[in-house]
Design a protein around this motif. Structure first.
Motif, PDB file in Angstrom:
ATOM      1  N   GLN A 193      15.603   2.687 -25.530  1.00 21.86           N
ATOM      2  CA  GLN A 193      16.673   2.914 -24.551  1.00 21.86           C
ATOM      3  C   GLN A 193      17.744   1.828 -24.604  1.00 21.86           C
ATOM      4  N   ASP A 194      17.656   0.958 -25.588  1.00 18.22           N
ATOM      5  CA  ASP A 194      18.638  -0.111 -25.781  1.00 18.22           C
ATOM      6  C   ASP A 194      19.665   0.344 -26.816  1.00 18.22           C
ATOM      7  N   PRO A 195      20.895   0.597 -26.401  1.00 19.31           N
ATOM      8  CA  PRO A 195      21.881   1.122 -27.357  1.00 19.31           C
ATOM      9  C   PRO A 195      22.164   0.183 -28.517  1.00 19.31           C
ATOM     10  N   SER A 196      21.907  -1.111 -28.341  1.00 23.59           N
ATOM     11  CA  SER A 196      22.237  -2.068 -29.409  1.00 23.59           C
ATOM     12  C   SER A 196      21.334  -1.941 -30.627  1.00 23.59           C
ATOM     13  N   VAL A 197      20.194  -1.245 -30.500  1.00 21.12           N
ATOM     14  CA  VAL A 197      19.297  -1.105 -31.651  1.00 21.12           C
ATOM     15  C   VAL A 197      19.219   0.335 -32.153  1.00 21.12           C
ATOM     16  N   LEU A 198      19.996   1.218 -31.560  1.00 21.35           N
ATOM     17  CA  LEU A 198      20.015   2.609 -32.019  1.00 21.35           C
ATOM     18  C   LEU A 198      20.983   2.768 -33.183  1.00 21.35           C
ATOM     19  N   LEU A 199      20.765   3.817 -33.972  1.00 22.75           N
ATOM     20  CA  LEU A 199      21.530   4.014 -35.205  1.00 22.75           C
ATOM     21  C   LEU A 199      22.648   5.030 -35.024  1.00 22.75           C
ATOM     22  N   THR A 200      23.614   4.943 -35.897  1.00 23.17           N
ATOM     23  CA  THR A 200      24.579   6.021 -36.123  1.00 23.17           C
ATOM     24  C   THR A 200      24.703   6.186 -37.629  1.00 23.17           C
ATOM     25  N   PRO A 201      25.024   7.388 -38.096  1.00 22.29           N
ATOM     26  CA  PRO A 201      25.213   7.555 -39.533  1.00 22.29           C
ATOM     27  C   PRO A 201      26.263   6.603 -40.091  1.00 22.29           C
ATOM     28  N   GLU A 202      27.336   6.388 -39.340  1.00 24.57           N
ATOM     29  CA  GLU A 202      28.438   5.546 -39.817  1.00 24.57           C
ATOM     30  C   GLU A 202      27.979   4.102 -39.998  1.00 24.57           C
ATOM     31  N   ALA A 203      27.204   3.588 -39.040  1.00 20.61           N
ATOM     32  CA  ALA A 203      26.749   2.204 -39.115  1.00 20.61           C
ATOM     33  C   ALA A 203      25.805   1.996 -40.297  1.00 20.61           C
ATOM     34  N   LEU A 228      12.366   4.987 -55.005  1.00 20.08           N
ATOM     35  CA  LEU A 228      12.542   5.503 -53.647  1.00 20.08           C
ATOM     36  C   LEU A 228      12.250   4.384 -52.661  1.00 20.08           C
ATOM     37  N   VAL A 229      13.123   4.235 -51.665  1.00 26.75           N
ATOM     38  CA  VAL A 229      12.882   3.305 -50.562  1.00 26.75           C
ATOM     39  C   VAL A 229      13.062   4.073 -49.257  1.00 26.75           C
ATOM     40  N   LEU A 230      12.090   3.917 -48.346  1.00 22.77           N
ATOM     41  CA  LEU A 230      12.155   4.541 -47.024  1.00 22.77           C
ATOM     42  C   LEU A 230      12.315   3.477 -45.948  1.00 22.77           C
ATOM     43  N   ILE A 231      13.180   3.766 -44.978  1.00 20.70           N
ATOM     44  CA  ILE A 231      13.268   2.976 -43.754  1.00 20.70           C
ATOM     45  C   ILE A 231      13.276   3.983 -42.606  1.00 20.70           C
ATOM     46  N   CYS A 232      12.161   4.087 -41.901  1.00 18.11           N
ATOM     47  CA  CYS A 232      12.040   5.125 -40.869  1.00 18.11           C
ATOM     48  C   CYS A 232      11.729   4.522 -39.502  1.00 18.11           C
ATOM     49  N   TYR A 233      12.607   4.778 -38.550  1.00 20.08           N
ATOM     50  CA  TYR A 233      12.455   4.351 -37.163  1.00 20.08           C
ATOM     51  C   TYR A 233      12.272   2.839 -37.054  1.00 20.08           C
ATOM     52  N   LEU A 234      13.083   2.134 -37.810  1.00 18.03           N
ATOM     53  CA  LEU A 234      13.168   0.683 -37.705  1.00 18.03           C
ATOM     54  C   LEU A 234      14.398   0.366 -36.865  1.00 18.03           C
ATOM     55  N   HIS A 235      14.190  -0.204 -35.679  1.00 15.51           N
ATOM     56  CA  HIS A 235      15.295  -0.426 -34.749  1.00 15.51           C
ATOM     57  C   HIS A 235      15.434  -1.916 -34.477  1.00 15.51           C
ATOM     58  N   LEU A 236      16.538  -2.469 -34.993  1.00 19.03           N
ATOM     59  CA  LEU A 236      16.789  -3.906 -34.956  1.00 19.03           C
ATOM     60  C   LEU A 236      18.220  -4.180 -34.520  1.00 19.03           C
ATOM     61  N   PRO A 237      18.500  -5.393 -34.060  1.00 21.49           N
ATOM     62  CA  PRO A 237      19.899  -5.781 -33.861  1.00 21.49           C
ATOM     63  C   PRO A 237      20.681  -5.617 -35.160  1.00 21.49           C
ATOM     64  N   GLY A 283       7.664   8.493 -58.616  1.00 17.96           N
ATOM     65  CA  GLY A 283       7.792   7.217 -59.309  1.00 17.96           C
ATOM     66  C   GLY A 283       7.283   6.129 -58.400  1.00 17.96           C
ATOM     67  N   SER A 284       7.968   5.004 -58.347  1.00 11.29           N
ATOM     68  CA  SER A 284       7.565   3.906 -57.477  1.00 11.29           C
ATOM     69  C   SER A 284       8.337   3.987 -56.164  1.00 11.29           C
ATOM     70  N   ALA A 285       7.623   3.791 -55.048  1.00  7.84           N
ATOM     71  CA  ALA A 285       8.234   3.931 -53.726  1.00  7.84           C
ATOM     72  C   ALA A 285       7.881   2.737 -52.850  1.00  7.84           C
ATOM     73  N   LEU A 286       8.813   2.391 -51.969  1.00 11.75           N
ATOM     74  CA  LEU A 286       8.631   1.318 -51.003  1.00 11.75           C
ATOM     75  C   LEU A 286       8.903   1.866 -49.613  1.00 11.75           C
ATOM     76  N   ASP A 287       7.917   1.708 -48.719  1.00 15.16           N
ATOM     77  CA  ASP A 287       8.057   2.145 -47.336  1.00 15.16           C
ATOM     78  C   ASP A 287       8.139   0.894 -46.465  1.00 15.16           C
ATOM     79  N   LEU A 288       9.344   0.602 -45.964  1.00 13.87           N
ATOM     80  CA  LEU A 288       9.577  -0.592 -45.145  1.00 13.87           C
ATOM     81  C   LEU A 288       9.355  -0.276 -43.673  1.00 13.87           C
ATOM     82  N   ALA A 289       8.612  -1.145 -42.978  1.00 13.38           N
ATOM     83  CA  ALA A 289       8.207  -0.893 -41.590  1.00 13.38           C
ATOM     84  C   ALA A 289       7.413   0.404 -41.530  1.00 13.38           C
ATOM     85  N   ALA A 290       6.335   0.441 -42.327  1.00 16.75           N
ATOM     86  CA  ALA A 290       5.586   1.674 -42.571  1.00 16.75           C
ATOM     87  C   ALA A 290       4.695   2.086 -41.408  1.00 16.75           C
TER      88      ALA A 290
END
Length: 202
Positions: A150-160, A102-111, A36-43
């Protein structure tokens, strides 16, 4: 890194900065869905967007690096697929609500605050029954994996990530291992957050 820094990184690379192949978790999460229609953010250079387009998806790909977007256009043309490219900062970009399957967000690391805004926009962009896929370097990768920020403040966790997806039905939320090739021909595992969620139809 700002857009000019990413422009420099892409411009100075001898080849693709990222693999031309789609992310393995995107493939796992999307296989079986009706195109269908898909959006890839920070592609970035568009590896996931191009893979989707080759499988019949109508894809909008957004990134703030003009160099990355131009590389994506060239790669899409070489593969004879159509992707609608847009240069925009995803922290400010607001897709039309309810317009994507569908929306993708892949390896986007932000505050955390910026990421929350992007997740809210992605959540809003989904149609009923639509799927959101979020993949990124996990916080545990710092001590138990390889590569990534290597900055923990921009890394992900499933819970967050899940905390930013109120109103969606979570179908996957875990820390997954992704084998990364090493110079000696072996592999070492990177640790990624993988979250898949859908907008209820009712």
């Amino acid at each position: 890194m700002d857009s000019s820094a990413w422009d420099d990184r892409y411009a100075n690379a001898s080849g693709l900065v990222w693999s031309a192949e789609p992310n393995r978790f995107v493939v796992e999460s999307v296989t079986g869905l009706s195109p269908g229609s898909a959006l890839d953010l920070a592609a970035g250079e568009g590896r996931n967007a191009i893979w989707l387009a080759a499988r019949g998806w109508r894809v909008n790909a957004v990134d703030f690096s003009t160099v990355a977007v131009e590389r994506g256009r060239e790669l899409a043309a070489a593969r004879d697929v159509q992707v609608d490219w847009r240069v925009a900062d995803v922290t400010a970009y607001r897709p039309v609500p309810g317009s994507y399957d569908l929306v993708l967000i892949c390896y986007l690391h932000l505050p955390a605050g910026d990421l929350a805004g992007v997740l809210a926009a992605a959540r809003s962009a989904l149609r009923p029954g639509g799927t959101l896929v979020v993949v990124g370097h996990d916080l545990a990768n710092l001590s138990g994996g390889t590569g990534g920020p290597q900055d923990p403040s921009v890394l992900l966790t499933p819970e967050a990530v899940v905390d930013g997806l109120a109103g969606l039905r979570i179908t996957r939320a875990d820390t997954a291992r992704r084998p990364v090739p090493t110079a000696d021909g072996g592999t070492v595992d990177a640790l990624d957050t993988v979250v898949v969620a859908t907008r209820p139809t009712g």
